[in-house]
Design a protein around this motif. Structure first.
Motif, PDB file in Angstrom:
ATOM      1  N   VAL A  67       0.527  -1.269   0.286  1.00 21.64           N
ATOM      2  CA  VAL A  67      -0.035   0.081   0.239  1.00 21.64           C
ATOM      3  C   VAL A  67       0.883   1.044   0.108  1.00 21.64           C
ATOM      4  N   ASP A  68       1.366   1.057   0.767  1.00 19.64           N
ATOM      5  CA  ASP A  68       2.882   2.768   0.752  1.00 19.64           C
ATOM      6  C   ASP A  68       3.632   2.959  -0.690  1.00 19.64           C
ATOM      7  N   ARG A  69       4.057   1.473  -1.435  1.00 27.15           N
ATOM      8  CA  ARG A  69       4.657   1.573  -2.451  1.00 27.15           C
ATOM      9  C   ARG A  69       3.316   2.140  -3.645  1.00 27.15           C
ATOM     10  N   LEU A  70       2.545   1.561  -3.132  1.00 28.13           N
ATOM     11  CA  LEU A  70       1.515   2.171  -4.279  1.00 28.13           C
ATOM     12  C   LEU A  70       0.715   3.471  -4.737  1.00 28.13           C
ATOM     13  N   VAL A  71       0.151   3.813  -2.866  1.00 27.97           N
ATOM     14  CA  VAL A  71      -0.390   4.837  -2.954  1.00 27.97           C
ATOM     15  C   VAL A  71       0.797   5.853  -3.231  1.00 27.97           C
ATOM     16  N   LYS A  72      -0.189   6.910  -3.719  1.00 22.61           N
ATOM     17  CA  LYS A  72       1.238   8.157  -4.345  1.00 22.61           C
ATOM     18  C   LYS A  72      -0.037   9.895  -3.469  1.00 22.61           C
ATOM     19  N   VAL A  73      -0.977   9.439  -2.874  1.00 23.46           N
ATOM     20  CA  VAL A  73      -1.087  10.739  -2.247  1.00 23.46           C
ATOM     21  C   VAL A  73      -1.201  10.080  -0.906  1.00 23.46           C
ATOM     22  N   PRO A  74      -1.799  11.373   0.854  1.00 25.23           N
ATOM     23  CA  PRO A  74      -1.614  11.451   1.877  1.00 25.23           C
ATOM     24  C   PRO A  74      -2.825  10.417   1.733  1.00 25.23           C
ATOM     25  N   ILE A  75      -2.981   9.388   3.390  1.00 23.04           N
ATOM     26  CA  ILE A  75      -3.788   8.516   2.983  1.00 23.04           C
ATOM     27  C   ILE A  75      -3.830   8.408   5.231  1.00 23.04           C
ATOM     28  N   ALA A  92      -1.324  -7.552  -3.737  1.00 26.08           N
ATOM     29  CA  ALA A  92      -0.744  -6.236  -4.527  1.00 26.08           C
ATOM     30  C   ALA A  92      -1.104  -5.874  -5.799  1.00 26.08           C
ATOM     31  N   GLY A  93      -1.187  -6.936  -7.467  1.00 21.20           N
ATOM     32  CA  GLY A  93      -1.080  -6.459  -8.080  1.00 21.20           C
ATOM     33  C   GLY A  93      -2.917  -6.643  -8.445  1.00 21.20           C
ATOM     34  N   ASN A  94      -3.720  -7.020  -7.686  1.00 20.56           N
ATOM     35  CA  ASN A  94      -5.528  -6.684  -7.506  1.00 20.56           C
ATOM     36  C   ASN A  94      -5.193  -5.189  -7.734  1.00 20.56           C
ATOM     37  N   LEU A  95      -4.460  -4.569  -6.658  1.00 17.47           N
ATOM     38  CA  LEU A  95      -4.758  -3.120  -5.954  1.00 17.47           C
ATOM     39  C   LEU A  95      -4.235  -2.070  -7.455  1.00 17.47           C
ATOM     40  N   GLN A  96      -3.362  -2.207  -7.667  1.00 22.35           N
ATOM     41  CA  GLN A  96      -1.768  -2.485  -8.331  1.00 22.35           C
ATOM     42  C   GLN A  96      -2.697  -1.379  -9.676  1.00 22.35           C
ATOM     43  N   GLU A  97      -4.018  -2.594 -10.600  1.00 23.73           N
ATOM     44  CA  GLU A  97      -4.425  -2.502 -11.777  1.00 23.73           C
ATOM     45  C   GLU A  97      -5.977  -2.105 -11.142  1.00 23.73           C
TER      46      GLU A  97
END
Length: 148
Positions: A67-75, A92-97
């Protein structure tokens, strides 16, 4: 090492997965043990509750790192926890896509939250099936995601 995942997210995982000290096949047919641990699990394997706790901590830390790697905005911590539960379950692949991640990274937090409910299906005996357990889990993750 990433920060620990919020306790509410751990509670979602524990409620959704249930604790199994002997390996079983999840509805999608994947060998699992503890609270949904799958890596290297062999049918017939048994573990202790302490090992289940260790697996859960490691699995959630790995999911949170994704999550930390894929999310680019503040959460928030709650959003990170909800997404970590999602990743632990779906990978993670399902989140990524996902549209969920795309909307989140566009700062459409409400739109991202509304995507959780789309992830309630598993392939069971070759058929795409809505699973009540996934409906409940995604609703809990969405609620946590929306909790300040």
């Amino acid at each position: 090492m990433t920060d620990p995942v919020c306790p509410a997210a751990l509670a979602i995982v524990k409620e959704a997965e249930g604790l199994y000290l002997t390996a079983y096949r999840c509805p999608a047919g994947v060998p699992s043990v503890g609270w949904g641990h799958t890596a290297g699990v062999k049918m017939g394997q048994t573990i202790s509750r302490a090992q289940a706790e260790a697996y859960l901590a490691a699995d959630m830390a790995e999911a949170a790192a994704a999550v930390d790697r894929l999310v680019k905005v503040p959460i928030t911590d709650n959003q990170r926890g909800a997404l970590s539960s999602f990743v632990m379950n779906l990978g993670a692949g399902n989140l990524q896509e996902s549209t969920l991640l795309r909307l989140l990274n566009q700062r459409d937090y409400a739109g991202a939250a509304d995507q959780f409910g789309r992830w309630v299906y598993a392939t069971v005996n070759g058929v795409k099936t809505e699973l009540p357990g996934l409906v409940k889990r995604r609703a809990a993750e969405r609620a946590l995601f929306l909790t300040p």
